[in-house]
Design an enzyme around this catalytic site. Structure first.
Site, PDB file in Angstrom:
ATOM      1  N   GLU A  46       0.831  -1.207   0.000  1.00  0.00           N
ATOM      2  CA  GLU A  46       0.000   0.000   0.000  1.00  0.00           C
ATOM      3  C   GLU A  46       0.862   1.252   0.000  1.00  0.00           C
ATOM      4  O   GLU A  46       1.898   1.314   0.665  1.00  0.00           O
ATOM      5  CB  GLU A  46      -0.895   0.074   1.258  1.00  0.00           C
ATOM      6  CG  GLU A  46      -1.788  -1.112   1.450  1.00  0.00           C
ATOM      7  CD  GLU A  46      -2.908  -1.238   0.442  1.00  0.00           C
ATOM      8  OE1 GLU A  46      -3.209  -0.246  -0.248  1.00  0.00           O
ATOM      9  OE2 GLU A  46      -3.475  -2.340   0.355  1.00  0.00           O
ATOM     10  N   THR A  47       0.377   2.260  -0.727  1.00  0.00           N
ATOM     11  CA  THR A  47       0.879   3.628  -0.608  1.00  0.00           C
ATOM     12  C   THR A  47      -0.297   4.494  -0.207  1.00  0.00           C
ATOM     13  O   THR A  47      -1.366   4.443  -0.829  1.00  0.00           O
ATOM     14  CB  THR A  47       1.486   4.121  -1.932  1.00  0.00           C
ATOM     15  OG1 THR A  47       2.618   3.295  -2.258  1.00  0.00           O
ATOM     16  CG2 THR A  47       1.947   5.561  -1.826  1.00  0.00           C
TER      17      THR A  47
END
Length: 286
Positions: A46-47
């Site tokens: 995830e970002t």
């Protein structure tokens, strides 16, 4: 253009364990396509993108922010570890002065607060309902082969399938299980599963963990996720009912591993607490 970016290991107090997330602080609106390009570039599960909701907002003083999460492949509606990582950047790096932070997200408002050396996330609690084996038999086979499955549940809100292995299996069996998550894509024929949770009962006498899990989401470009808050929004509901407990300690048995403190509330939500380690600070330049 420069964007401050951080890598934070979530659900651990040690660098290089737990679940890493990239966190971007957006001073200004970002072109829509750049969110995905940055997430693909970072290539972490995830970002997260924290954005100001009003022009006068400040990362050190404001208490409410917008938050979005992207995998290398697409945007997701909920991500626990990247929310924990985002709160850590605001609390520990930006020295945000508020006791509680509110994030406006695709899953509604999520709150994060500091309690001693943990950050507590206030997340929705999702019920998983009994699932017919024959519908997902090929997927189960691809995941666990001939292992004994004790219970099978499906969470329609999160599109996660929960597979509880027999209580005869120890934590080590789950840890050592070789899983080829890429095979799930062709084995999943219903079109309704977007995440697969494998779980076993723990040995919670004394200070042990109440349950263990692993989580796979190749449909989102994540073969195995190290520690998954959103999966525990399903697991918490299930194991609370099974064990008759509201307070639980969980461990996700990925190679990196991570611990989650769980408190199931009476209002249909769950508090999930974890620790964090900030391992990288820098700027994206483009």
């Amino acid at each position: 253009m420069q964007i401050p970016i951080f890598t934070v290991d979530a659900f651990t107090n040690r660098p290089f364990s737990g679940n890493p997330a990239a966190v971007c602080l957006l001073e200004n609106d970002l072109d829509e396509d750049l969110h995905q390009k940055i997430a693909t570039e970072m290539n972490l599960s995830e970002t997260a993108f924290i954005r100001k909701l009003k022009p006068g907002d400040d990362f050190t003083k404001s208490s409410c922010f917008g938050l979005r999460w992207f995998t290398p492949a697409n945007e997701v509606p909920l991500c626990g570890h990247a929310t924990l990582a985002s709160a850590a950047v605001l609390f520990h790096v930006q020295k945000n002065t508020n006791s509680v932070l509110t994030f406006v997200t695709l899953s509604g408002e999520l709150k994060a607060r500091q309690v001693k050396d943990h950050i507590v996330l206030d997340l929705p609690l999702y019920t998983a309902y009994p699932q017919e084996l024959k519908e997902v038999e090929e997927l189960i086979k691809a995941a666990v082969g001939d292992m004994i499955v004790q219970d099978l549940r499906y969470s329609p809100d999160t599109k996660k399938l929960l597979v509880r292995l027999s209580d005869t299996y120890e934590r080590s069996v789950l840890e050592e299980l070789k899983v080829s998550a890429q095979r799930f894509l062709s084995a999943e024929k219903t079109g309704k599963v977007k995440g697969l949770i494998l779980t076993v009962k723990g040995n919670s006498s004394g200070k042990g963990h109440d349950f263990y899990s692993r989580y796979f989401a190749p449909w989102y470009g994540v073969l195995e996720d190290p520690v998954t808050g959103s999966a525990h929004a399903v697991l918490s509901s299930y194991w609370s009912e099974q064990l008759g407990k509201k307070e639980m300690l969980a461990f996700q048995c990925s190679r990196r591993g991570g611990e989650l403190k769980i408190s199931v509330r009476n209002d249909g939500r769950v508090d999930i607490a974890g620790q964090t380690a900030v391992v990288l600070k820098g700027n994206l330049t483009f």
